[in-house]
Design a protein around this motif. Structure first.
Motif, PDB file in Angstrom:
ATOM      1  N   SER A  98      11.119 -63.305 -20.264  1.00 29.25           N
ATOM      2  CA  SER A  98      12.527 -62.936 -20.368  1.00 29.25           C
ATOM      3  C   SER A  98      12.801 -62.218 -21.686  1.00 29.25           C
ATOM      4  O   SER A  98      12.463 -62.715 -22.762  1.00 29.25           O
ATOM      5  CB  SER A  98      13.406 -64.182 -20.284  1.00 29.25           C
ATOM      6  N   GLY A  99      13.382 -61.040 -21.582  1.00 31.47           N
ATOM      7  CA  GLY A  99      13.725 -60.273 -22.776  1.00 31.47           C
ATOM      8  C   GLY A  99      12.567 -59.553 -23.420  1.00 31.47           C
ATOM      9  O   GLY A  99      12.717 -58.968 -24.504  1.00 31.47           O
ATOM     10  N   THR A 100      11.400 -59.564 -22.773  1.00 27.45           N
ATOM     11  CA  THR A 100      10.192 -58.994 -23.384  1.00 27.45           C
ATOM     12  C   THR A 100       9.494 -58.021 -22.452  1.00 27.45           C
ATOM     13  O   THR A 100       9.454 -58.227 -21.240  1.00 27.45           O
ATOM     14  CB  THR A 100       9.201 -60.123 -23.759  1.00 27.45           C
ATOM     15  N   ARG A 101       8.963 -56.982 -23.033  1.00 27.50           N
ATOM     16  CA  ARG A 101       8.104 -56.059 -22.286  1.00 27.50           C
ATOM     17  C   ARG A 101       6.767 -55.961 -23.012  1.00 27.50           C
ATOM     18  O   ARG A 101       6.704 -55.638 -24.192  1.00 27.50           O
ATOM     19  CB  ARG A 101       8.734 -54.666 -22.191  1.00 27.50           C
ATOM     20  N   LEU A 102       5.696 -56.282 -22.290  1.00 23.60           N
ATOM     21  CA  LEU A 102       4.347 -56.174 -22.835  1.00 23.60           C
ATOM     22  C   LEU A 102       3.795 -54.785 -22.529  1.00 23.60           C
ATOM     23  O   LEU A 102       3.919 -54.302 -21.414  1.00 23.60           O
ATOM     24  CB  LEU A 102       3.424 -57.233 -22.215  1.00 23.60           C
ATOM     25  N   THR A 103       3.184 -54.162 -23.522  1.00 28.69           N
ATOM     26  CA  THR A 103       2.605 -52.837 -23.339  1.00 28.69           C
ATOM     27  C   THR A 103       1.178 -52.825 -23.854  1.00 28.69           C
ATOM     28  O   THR A 103       0.913 -53.260 -24.980  1.00 28.69           O
ATOM     29  CB  THR A 103       3.414 -51.764 -24.098  1.00 28.69           C
ATOM     30  N   ALA A 104       0.257 -52.330 -23.024  1.00 27.30           N
ATOM     31  CA  ALA A 104      -1.151 -52.244 -23.419  1.00 27.30           C
ATOM     32  C   ALA A 104      -1.424 -50.889 -24.059  1.00 27.30           C
ATOM     33  O   ALA A 104      -1.310 -49.850 -23.406  1.00 27.30           O
ATOM     34  CB  ALA A 104      -2.053 -52.451 -22.208  1.00 27.30           C
ATOM     35  N   ALA A 105      -1.771 -50.905 -25.334  1.00 26.98           N
ATOM     36  CA  ALA A 105      -1.997 -49.660 -26.064  1.00 26.98           C
ATOM     37  C   ALA A 105      -3.211 -48.897 -25.545  1.00 26.98           C
ATOM     38  O   ALA A 105      -3.276 -47.671 -25.671  1.00 26.98           O
ATOM     39  CB  ALA A 105      -2.168 -49.961 -27.552  1.00 26.98           C
ATOM     40  N   ASP A 106      -4.179 -49.603 -24.947  1.00 25.15           N
ATOM     41  CA  ASP A 106      -5.418 -48.947 -24.534  1.00 25.15           C
ATOM     42  C   ASP A 106      -5.411 -48.486 -23.078  1.00 25.15           C
ATOM     43  O   ASP A 106      -6.342 -47.812 -22.639  1.00 25.15           O
ATOM     44  CB  ASP A 106      -6.623 -49.861 -24.779  1.00 25.15           C
ATOM     45  N   SER A 107      -4.360 -48.853 -22.311  1.00 24.78           N
ATOM     46  CA  SER A 107      -4.329 -48.435 -20.908  1.00 24.78           C
ATOM     47  C   SER A 107      -2.961 -47.925 -20.457  1.00 24.78           C
ATOM     48  O   SER A 107      -2.854 -47.300 -19.399  1.00 24.78           O
ATOM     49  CB  SER A 107      -4.735 -49.601 -19.999  1.00 24.78           C
ATOM     50  N   GLY A 108      -1.926 -48.198 -21.238  1.00 20.48           N
ATOM     51  CA  GLY A 108      -0.591 -47.743 -20.868  1.00 20.48           C
ATOM     52  C   GLY A 108       0.127 -48.632 -19.877  1.00 20.48           C
ATOM     53  O   GLY A 108       1.260 -48.340 -19.488  1.00 20.48           O
ATOM     54  N   VAL A 109      -0.489 -49.734 -19.455  1.00 28.53           N
ATOM     55  CA  VAL A 109       0.144 -50.641 -18.506  1.00 28.53           C
ATOM     56  C   VAL A 109       1.243 -51.434 -19.198  1.00 28.53           C
ATOM     57  O   VAL A 109       1.087 -51.860 -20.346  1.00 28.53           O
ATOM     58  CB  VAL A 109      -0.894 -51.611 -17.900  1.00 28.53           C
ATOM     59  N   SER A 110       2.363 -51.635 -18.516  1.00 26.84           N
ATOM     60  CA  SER A 110       3.456 -52.439 -19.049  1.00 26.84           C
ATOM     61  C   SER A 110       3.847 -53.506 -18.029  1.00 26.84           C
ATOM     62  O   SER A 110       3.797 -53.276 -16.827  1.00 26.84           O
ATOM     63  CB  SER A 110       4.676 -51.571 -19.354  1.00 26.84           C
ATOM     64  N   ILE A 111       4.245 -54.667 -18.535  1.00 26.31           N
ATOM     65  CA  ILE A 111       4.723 -55.760 -17.693  1.00 26.31           C
ATOM     66  C   ILE A 111       5.977 -56.319 -18.344  1.00 26.31           C
ATOM     67  O   ILE A 111       5.994 -56.598 -19.544  1.00 26.31           O
ATOM     68  CB  ILE A 111       3.666 -56.865 -17.528  1.00 26.31           C
ATOM     69  N   GLY A 112       7.031 -56.494 -17.560  1.00 30.56           N
ATOM     70  CA  GLY A 112       8.300 -56.968 -18.083  1.00 30.56           C
ATOM     71  C   GLY A 112       9.223 -55.799 -18.377  1.00 30.56           C
ATOM     72  O   GLY A 112       8.784 -54.654 -18.476  1.00 30.56           O
ATOM     73  N   ASP A 113      10.511 -56.096 -18.520  1.00 25.45           N
ATOM     74  CA  ASP A 113      11.462 -55.010 -18.751  1.00 25.45           C
ATOM     75  C   ASP A 113      12.484 -55.343 -19.833  1.00 25.45           C
ATOM     76  O   ASP A 113      13.566 -54.774 -19.882  1.00 25.45           O
ATOM     77  CB  ASP A 113      12.187 -54.644 -17.455  1.00 25.45           C
ATOM     78  N   GLY A 114      12.159 -56.278 -20.709  1.00 22.67           N
ATOM     79  CA  GLY A 114      13.085 -56.664 -21.769  1.00 22.67           C
ATOM     80  C   GLY A 114      13.106 -55.679 -22.922  1.00 22.67           C
ATOM     81  O   GLY A 114      12.263 -54.782 -23.013  1.00 22.67           O
TER      82      GLY A 114
END
Length: 202
Positions: A158-174
């Motif tokens: 909740s309130g967070t978006r994880l972003t992978a610097a080495d692949s560009g994948v994101s999970i979450g929309d905070g």
């Protein structure tokens, strides 16, 4: 558009082959080392990974009945029993012989099969300091992550978006962005690592 099934099958095969090679070189001390799965050593994790190749539907149903329909309880009993009954060489041999096995977890499809092997592979390689799956393979698993899986692992983004610097994948929309590697992200979304352990960046 999702990843073609043929690509997922190829990646699943490659991951099983990679892990069989790593497991075949483990020392006795490494087999008895603690994994990232609470209460399981490396040998129990590997035994669990071979469960789809050792069990038939009727055996699974019987085990679930005895475990009062708790899959986690059943899986724990099965892993401990197989780890005690089979040698390291037998476990690795079983994995090698089933690199092309078509097993898919109920409701998970081929993406679920790949996730099963990659995630449990990390349960072994991370504490032992061994190489994780390639970034592209980790990204495929992350890309198939669903809210129900986060809930299963007790992860709240909740309130967070994880972003992978080495692949560009994101999970979450905070609004709070946490940048990390794909490996770190998979450890977080599967409850292996706490989000609070990592620094946040905008």
């Amino acid at each position: 558009m999702g990843t073609p099934t043929a690509d997922l099958v190829s990646e699943t095969r490659a991951e099983r082959e990679r892990l069989a090679g790593l497991f075949g070189d483990l020392t006795p001390e490494q087999w008895d080392a603690a994994s990232l799965c609470d209460g399981w050593r490396v040998r129990e994790v590997v035994a669990h990974m071979t469960m789809p190749f050792r069990t038939k539907p009727l055996k699974v149903m019987g085990g679930l009945v005895r475990a009062r329909f708790s899959f986690n309880r059943y899986a724990d009993r099965d892993a401990r029993s197989a780890a005690a009954a089979m040698s390291e060489a037998e476990l690795v041999g079983l994995l090698r012989r089933n690199i092309d096995h078509p097993w898919q977890p109920p409701g998970g499809g081929q993406a679920g099969a790949l996730s099963h092997d990659v995630i449990h592979g990390l349960d072994v390689t991370e504490p032992l300091g061994l190489p994780p799956a390639p970034v592209e393979r980790l990204a495929l698993v992350l890309g198939s992550t669903q809210p129900r899986q986060l809930k299963y692992f007790g992860v709240d983004l909740s309130g967070t978006r994880l972003t992978a610097a080495d692949s560009g994948v994101s999970i979450g929309d905070g609004p709070d962005v946490v940048e990390m590697t794909s490996k770190e992200m998979l450890l977080v979304v599967t409850g292996r690592r706490r989000l609070g352990e990592l620094p946040k960046t905008r």
